[in-house]
Design a protein around this motif. Sequence first.
Motif, PDB file in Angstrom:
ATOM      1  N   ILE A  36      -4.347  -2.690  -4.719  1.00 36.00           N
ATOM      2  CA  ILE A  36      -3.420  -3.534  -3.961  1.00 36.00           C
ATOM      3  C   ILE A  36      -4.124  -4.680  -3.237  1.00 36.00           C
ATOM      4  O   ILE A  36      -3.683  -5.829  -3.298  1.00 36.00           O
ATOM      5  CB  ILE A  36      -2.626  -2.679  -2.941  1.00 36.00           C
ATOM      6  CG1 ILE A  36      -1.740  -1.667  -3.675  1.00 36.00           C
ATOM      7  CG2 ILE A  36      -1.820  -3.562  -2.010  1.00 36.00           C
ATOM      8  CD1 ILE A  36      -0.705  -2.293  -4.606  1.00 36.00           C
ATOM      9  N   ILE A  37      -5.209  -4.390  -2.539  1.00 41.11           N
ATOM     10  CA  ILE A  37      -5.885  -5.432  -1.764  1.00 41.11           C
ATOM     11  C   ILE A  37      -6.690  -6.330  -2.703  1.00 41.11           C
ATOM     12  O   ILE A  37      -7.528  -5.835  -3.459  1.00 41.11           O
ATOM     13  CB  ILE A  37      -6.826  -4.811  -0.699  1.00 41.11           C
ATOM     14  CG1 ILE A  37      -6.090  -3.804   0.184  1.00 41.11           C
ATOM     15  CG2 ILE A  37      -7.454  -5.920   0.151  1.00 41.11           C
ATOM     16  CD1 ILE A  37      -5.043  -4.387   1.085  1.00 41.11           C
ATOM     17  N   PRO A  38      -6.470  -7.637  -2.696  1.00 44.00           N
ATOM     18  CA  PRO A  38      -7.262  -8.519  -3.564  1.00 44.00           C
ATOM     19  C   PRO A  38      -8.754  -8.361  -3.304  1.00 44.00           C
ATOM     20  O   PRO A  38      -9.198  -8.288  -2.148  1.00 44.00           O
ATOM     21  CB  PRO A  38      -6.777  -9.921  -3.167  1.00 44.00           C
ATOM     22  CG  PRO A  38      -5.414  -9.717  -2.590  1.00 44.00           C
ATOM     23  CD  PRO A  38      -5.468  -8.381  -1.902  1.00 44.00           C
ATOM     24  N   ALA A  39      -9.532  -8.316  -4.380  1.00 42.88           N
ATOM     25  CA  ALA A  39     -10.972  -8.067  -4.263  1.00 42.88           C
ATOM     26  C   ALA A  39     -11.654  -9.107  -3.389  1.00 42.88           C
ATOM     27  O   ALA A  39     -12.593  -8.791  -2.639  1.00 42.88           O
ATOM     28  CB  ALA A  39     -11.605  -8.035  -5.652  1.00 42.88           C
ATOM     29  N   GLU A  40     -11.169 -10.341  -3.456  1.00 42.31           N
ATOM     30  CA  GLU A  40     -11.807 -11.401  -2.677  1.00 42.31           C
ATOM     31  C   GLU A  40     -11.542 -11.273  -1.172  1.00 42.31           C
ATOM     32  O   GLU A  40     -12.205 -11.931  -0.370  1.00 42.31           O
ATOM     33  CB  GLU A  40     -11.338 -12.777  -3.167  1.00 42.31           C
ATOM     34  CG  GLU A  40      -9.862 -13.061  -2.981  1.00 42.31           C
ATOM     35  CD  GLU A  40      -9.018 -12.613  -4.164  1.00 42.31           C
ATOM     36  OE1 GLU A  40      -7.870 -13.107  -4.278  1.00 42.31           O
ATOM     37  OE2 GLU A  40      -9.509 -11.784  -4.970  1.00 42.31           O
ATOM     38  N   LEU A  89       0.826  -1.217   0.000  1.00 36.00           N
ATOM     39  CA  LEU A  89       0.000   0.000   0.000  1.00 36.00           C
ATOM     40  C   LEU A  89       0.858   1.264   0.000  1.00 36.00           C
ATOM     41  O   LEU A  89       0.600   2.196  -0.772  1.00 36.00           O
ATOM     42  CB  LEU A  89      -0.936   0.000   1.211  1.00 36.00           C
ATOM     43  CG  LEU A  89      -2.146  -0.929   1.131  1.00 36.00           C
ATOM     44  CD1 LEU A  89      -2.828  -1.033   2.486  1.00 36.00           C
ATOM     45  CD2 LEU A  89      -3.140  -0.456   0.076  1.00 36.00           C
ATOM     46  N   VAL A  90       1.878   1.320   0.867  1.00 34.14           N
ATOM     47  CA  VAL A  90       2.692   2.551   0.894  1.00 34.14           C
ATOM     48  C   VAL A  90       3.582   2.653  -0.334  1.00 34.14           C
ATOM     49  O   VAL A  90       3.892   3.759  -0.799  1.00 34.14           O
ATOM     50  CB  VAL A  90       3.516   2.669   2.198  1.00 34.14           C
ATOM     51  CG1 VAL A  90       2.610   3.011   3.366  1.00 34.14           C
ATOM     52  CG2 VAL A  90       4.353   1.444   2.483  1.00 34.14           C
ATOM     53  N   ARG A  91       4.003   1.521  -0.872  1.00 34.12           N
ATOM     54  CA  ARG A  91       4.764   1.572  -2.132  1.00 34.12           C
ATOM     55  C   ARG A  91       3.883   2.141  -3.253  1.00 34.12           C
ATOM     56  O   ARG A  91       4.335   2.954  -4.065  1.00 34.12           O
ATOM     57  CB  ARG A  91       5.268   0.178  -2.499  1.00 34.12           C
ATOM     58  CG  ARG A  91       6.220   0.177  -3.690  1.00 34.12           C
ATOM     59  CD  ARG A  91       6.531  -1.250  -4.130  1.00 34.12           C
ATOM     60  NE  ARG A  91       7.538  -1.878  -3.328  1.00 34.12           N
ATOM     61  CZ  ARG A  91       8.846  -1.846  -3.606  1.00 34.12           C
ATOM     62  NH1 ARG A  91       9.274  -1.194  -4.668  1.00 34.12           N
ATOM     63  NH2 ARG A  91       9.718  -2.469  -2.828  1.00 34.12           N
ATOM     64  N   ARG A  92       2.624   1.718  -3.287  1.00 35.56           N
ATOM     65  CA  ARG A  92       1.690   2.246  -4.279  1.00 35.56           C
ATOM     66  C   ARG A  92       1.411   3.733  -4.025  1.00 35.56           C
ATOM     67  O   ARG A  92       1.308   4.523  -4.972  1.00 35.56           O
ATOM     68  CB  ARG A  92       0.385   1.445  -4.235  1.00 35.56           C
ATOM     69  CG  ARG A  92      -0.723   1.950  -5.156  1.00 35.56           C
ATOM     70  CD  ARG A  92      -0.369   1.850  -6.615  1.00 35.56           C
ATOM     71  NE  ARG A  92      -1.491   2.293  -7.453  1.00 35.56           N
ATOM     72  CZ  ARG A  92      -1.402   2.513  -8.753  1.00 35.56           C
ATOM     73  NH1 ARG A  92      -0.240   2.338  -9.381  1.00 35.56           N
ATOM     74  NH2 ARG A  92      -2.454   2.910  -9.445  1.00 35.56           N
ATOM     75  N   LEU A  93       1.315   4.117  -2.765  1.00 37.24           N
ATOM     76  CA  LEU A  93       1.096   5.522  -2.422  1.00 37.24           C
ATOM     77  C   LEU A  93       2.240   6.386  -2.953  1.00 37.24           C
ATOM     78  O   LEU A  93       2.015   7.469  -3.519  1.00 37.24           O
ATOM     79  CB  LEU A  93       0.980   5.667  -0.901  1.00 37.24           C
ATOM     80  CG  LEU A  93       0.369   6.946  -0.343  1.00 37.24           C
ATOM     81  CD1 LEU A  93      -1.061   7.141  -0.819  1.00 37.24           C
ATOM     82  CD2 LEU A  93       0.412   6.922   1.180  1.00 37.24           C
ATOM     83  N   SER A  94       3.473   5.909  -2.812  1.00 38.73           N
ATOM     84  CA  SER A  94       4.621   6.644  -3.355  1.00 38.73           C
ATOM     85  C   SER A  94       4.609   6.635  -4.876  1.00 38.73           C
ATOM     86  O   SER A  94       4.964   7.633  -5.521  1.00 38.73           O
ATOM     87  CB  SER A  94       5.929   6.044  -2.836  1.00 38.73           C
ATOM     88  OG  SER A  94       6.093   6.306  -1.460  1.00 38.73           O
ATOM     89  N   GLN A  95       4.191   5.544  -5.466  1.00 39.59           N
ATOM     90  CA  GLN A  95       4.159   5.442  -6.930  1.00 39.59           C
ATOM     91  C   GLN A  95       3.185   6.453  -7.535  1.00 39.59           C
ATOM     92  O   GLN A  95       3.537   7.160  -8.492  1.00 39.59           O
ATOM     93  CB  GLN A  95       3.755   4.028  -7.352  1.00 39.59           C
ATOM     94  CG  GLN A  95       3.688   3.846  -8.862  1.00 39.59           C
ATOM     95  CD  GLN A  95       3.117   2.494  -9.260  1.00 39.59           C
ATOM     96  OE1 GLN A  95       2.640   1.720  -8.418  1.00 39.59           O
ATOM     97  NE2 GLN A  95       3.149   2.182 -10.543  1.00 39.59           N
ATOM     98  N   VAL A  96       1.979   6.540  -6.974  1.00 43.54           N
ATOM     99  CA  VAL A  96       0.999   7.463  -7.561  1.00 43.54           C
ATOM    100  C   VAL A  96       1.400   8.914  -7.332  1.00 43.54           C
ATOM    101  O   VAL A  96       1.005   9.801  -8.099  1.00 43.54           O
ATOM    102  CB  VAL A  96      -0.430   7.191  -7.034  1.00 43.54           C
ATOM    103  CG1 VAL A  96      -0.878   5.786  -7.390  1.00 43.54           C
ATOM    104  CG2 VAL A  96      -0.551   7.438  -5.540  1.00 43.54           C
ATOM    105  N   ARG A  97       2.209   9.166  -6.287  1.00 47.51           N
ATOM    106  CA  ARG A  97       2.754  10.520  -6.084  1.00 47.51           C
ATOM    107  C   ARG A  97       3.830  10.820  -7.126  1.00 47.51           C
ATOM    108  O   ARG A  97       3.784  11.847  -7.798  1.00 47.51           O
ATOM    109  CB  ARG A  97       3.343  10.643  -4.670  1.00 47.51           C
ATOM    110  CG  ARG A  97       4.154  11.916  -4.456  1.00 47.51           C
ATOM    111  CD  ARG A  97       4.667  12.031  -3.034  1.00 47.51           C
ATOM    112  NE  ARG A  97       5.584  10.965  -2.656  1.00 47.51           N
ATOM    113  CZ  ARG A  97       6.902  10.995  -2.866  1.00 47.51           C
ATOM    114  NH1 ARG A  97       7.453  12.030  -3.482  1.00 47.51           N
ATOM    115  NH2 ARG A  97       7.665   9.987  -2.463  1.00 47.51           N
TER     116      ARG A  97
END
Length: 388
Positions: A214-218, A148-156
């Motif tokens: 990031i979080i799997p839908a299931e 999640l935080v890696r994705r947060l940095s990526q979208v920034r």
Amino acid sequence: MSKEGKHLFTSESVTEGHPDKVCDQISDAVLDDLINQDPKSRVACETLVTTGLVLIAGEITSVGYCEFQKVVRDTVKEIGYTSAKYGFDYQTCSVISSIHEQSPDIARGVDETEDHEQGAGDQGLMFGYACTETEELMPMPVMLAHKLVRRLSQVRKENILNYLRPDGKSQVTIEYDSDTPRRVEGVVIAAQHNPEVKMSDLREDIKRVVIKEIIPAEMLDKNTKFYINRTGRFEQGGPLADSGLTGRKIIVDTYGGVGSHGGGCFSGKDPTKVDRSGSYMARYIAKNLVSAGIADKLEVQMAYAIGVAQPVSLMVDSFGTAKISEDKIKKLIKAHFDLSPKGMIKTLDLLRPIYKKTACYGHFGRTEKEFTWERVDKADSLKKDAGL
């Protein structure tokens, strides 16, 4: 022992712009710079950041020369503190260094000579852990928190959400049924942002382009709770809002609170320090044993005395999941792994400038080629020798 019935477990992670992680990255950037020039560099570098200030201190012995000002400013720039409006930026922050040489008393116990095998750089205890919850053989809560935080940095950095700033945190709560993760109970995100964004837009954006990516839908359902910037505005962040220190996120760095921790941090330490090399080797051992099917969940503890090459103790806990006895597992470890500092450094190829990359998003469960302790190249031989 394993926990029976339904229960919740939570782990957290932080972005590279979090003050403590800024410090970890600076300390490891100094280590990389010196080990690149002199692989035998002895480095113990601590960093403190606060409003407008970076202070580095510690003990360094090396034939290399580190331009501390440049290394610090380049690291802060790469993280994303590039403007004075963030309250901290690479061009205007003060950089103070207080570095001296390592004690010769320590060197006498650690250095290899004709009549002395290379010893551990300090006393200490360290743990390695692996389990079958995820493909990385890591606990699920901490792996999702890191992603999640890696994705947060990526979208920034990719300007997908152009109002984000470098600081941020995540937290994930998983509902388990015995040892099996069943669903995500809750997700917490705190994202630093500029003054212009509306909180309603931020919350919707974070849920859409970060959490659901990031979080799997299931793993999500109607009862999953989302806590996004729950205090409201998060404009002031980074070293302006909080001081940071090297080694203050040791649970984030390891297994998210699952298993045990010896207490020593990793960043800023060269691999003769067994806090680092021993922890990496313990993870390597645990991951290979679990990958071999010898246990579904395994924790390894090693302990060292300063100046002594071999560990003073070795412990294995399979939480009742092992296919063979724990005594036999210990014999396998001693037969297949060299637990001396020299042996661990050679096995994992640790005398390389690979450490800055480890300082964010966890030291374990990584797929990058630098993370040699994540290999499972011993699994087949372990499985054969275990008779499985």
